[in-house]
Design a protein around this motif. Structure first.
Motif, PDB file in Angstrom:
ATOM      1  N   GLU A  75      46.417  35.581 -57.401  1.00  0.00           N
ATOM      2  CA  GLU A  75      47.833  35.363 -57.068  1.00  0.00           C
ATOM      3  C   GLU A  75      47.984  34.392 -55.900  1.00  0.00           C
ATOM      4  O   GLU A  75      48.886  33.564 -55.885  1.00  0.00           O
ATOM      5  CB  GLU A  75      48.525  36.685 -56.717  1.00  0.00           C
ATOM      6  N   HIS A  76      47.103  34.509 -54.927  1.00  0.00           N
ATOM      7  CA  HIS A  76      47.132  33.602 -53.776  1.00  0.00           C
ATOM      8  C   HIS A  76      46.906  32.158 -54.236  1.00  0.00           C
ATOM      9  O   HIS A  76      47.601  31.235 -53.789  1.00  0.00           O
ATOM     10  CB  HIS A  76      46.065  34.024 -52.760  1.00  0.00           C
ATOM     11  N   GLU A  77      45.960  31.972 -55.145  1.00  0.00           N
ATOM     12  CA  GLU A  77      45.694  30.632 -55.683  1.00  0.00           C
ATOM     13  C   GLU A  77      46.899  30.123 -56.478  1.00  0.00           C
ATOM     14  O   GLU A  77      47.242  28.936 -56.416  1.00  0.00           O
ATOM     15  CB  GLU A  77      44.430  30.632 -56.553  1.00  0.00           C
ATOM     16  N   ALA A  78      47.547  31.016 -57.216  1.00  0.00           N
ATOM     17  CA  ALA A  78      48.742  30.627 -57.987  1.00  0.00           C
ATOM     18  C   ALA A  78      49.863  30.205 -57.043  1.00  0.00           C
ATOM     19  O   ALA A  78      50.580  29.235 -57.319  1.00  0.00           O
ATOM     20  CB  ALA A  78      49.196  31.783 -58.879  1.00  0.00           C
ATOM     21  N   ALA A  79      50.011  30.899 -55.937  1.00  0.00           N
ATOM     22  CA  ALA A  79      51.061  30.562 -54.969  1.00  0.00           C
ATOM     23  C   ALA A  79      50.814  29.190 -54.350  1.00  0.00           C
ATOM     24  O   ALA A  79      51.765  28.470 -54.033  1.00  0.00           O
ATOM     25  CB  ALA A  79      51.134  31.629 -53.885  1.00  0.00           C
ATOM     26  N   LYS A  80      49.541  28.821 -54.207  1.00  0.00           N
ATOM     27  CA  LYS A  80      49.228  27.492 -53.670  1.00  0.00           C
ATOM     28  C   LYS A  80      49.548  26.400 -54.692  1.00  0.00           C
ATOM     29  O   LYS A  80      50.027  25.337 -54.334  1.00  0.00           O
ATOM     30  CB  LYS A  80      47.746  27.406 -53.267  1.00  0.00           C
TER      31      LYS A  80
END
Length: 185
Positions: A75-80
């Motif tokens: 999810e963190h990577e998706a937010a980036k």
């Protein structure tokens, strides 16, 4: 309004003791939709600084802990990658069926799935057994624990409580990484 923690209240403790005695178990399951064979939320009685207290425990398998960490990283990577991303919200129609995601949500969902597969394949996330104790919990003392077990059973919970209260738990410090299990369709 009382500022004291009810999990330290002798009346609350006596009430829980009575319930535990009637059930024949050393713990009381907290009704929660999240409870499963990999996660259980329960109360038990133990000692803290020489006094009885109610512990509010969340016990989960190491595999579930790993999955949560992997998903959080994905999810963190998706937010980036997707500046407007703030989680995927599923909606239901009047019959309770899930409505299709819009194209951006679908793209983000596929991205997260691919990230999860990559993170697992590269074993980016490694976890180990742990117990966290929160003495500033709103009800008694909070305990979060992840153990390298396949499923959580009555005997696993009973053993955990006994070893926790006896201060004899030996945590495995080995770092583990897991792969998602293929689901049969």
């Amino acid at each position: 309004m009382s500022l004291t923690n009810p999990g330290f209240d002798p009346t609350e403790i006596a009430k829980l003791k009575k319930e535990l005695s009637a059930s024949g178990k050393p713990y009381k399951l907290i009704p929660d939709d999240e409870n499963s064979d990999e996660f259980v939320n329960f109360y038990f009685i133990g000692m803290y600084e020489g006094k009885e207290v109610i512990y509010d425990a969340a016990l989960y398998t190491l595999r579930l802990h790993h999955s949560s960490e992997v998903y959080e990283l994905a999810e963190h990577e998706a937010a980036k990658k997707f500046p407007n991303f703030n989680g995927i919200q599923y909606e239901e129609d009047e019959n309770g069926n899930l409505l299709p995601l819009n194209s951006e949500q679908e793209e983000i969902g596929w991205f997260i799935t691919e990230m999860i597969m990559e993170i697992e394949e590269e074993e980016t996330v490694k976890v180990q057994e742990f117990i966290d104790v929160d003495t500033h919990h709103d009800y008694g003392i909070g305990v979060d624990a992840a153990l390298n077990i396949d499923v959580i059973t009555d005997s696993v919970i009973g053993k955990f409580i006994k070893e926790f209260n006896d201060d004899t738990i030996a945590l495995d410090e080995t770092l583990f990484s897991f792969q998602s299990e293929e689901e049969d369709v």
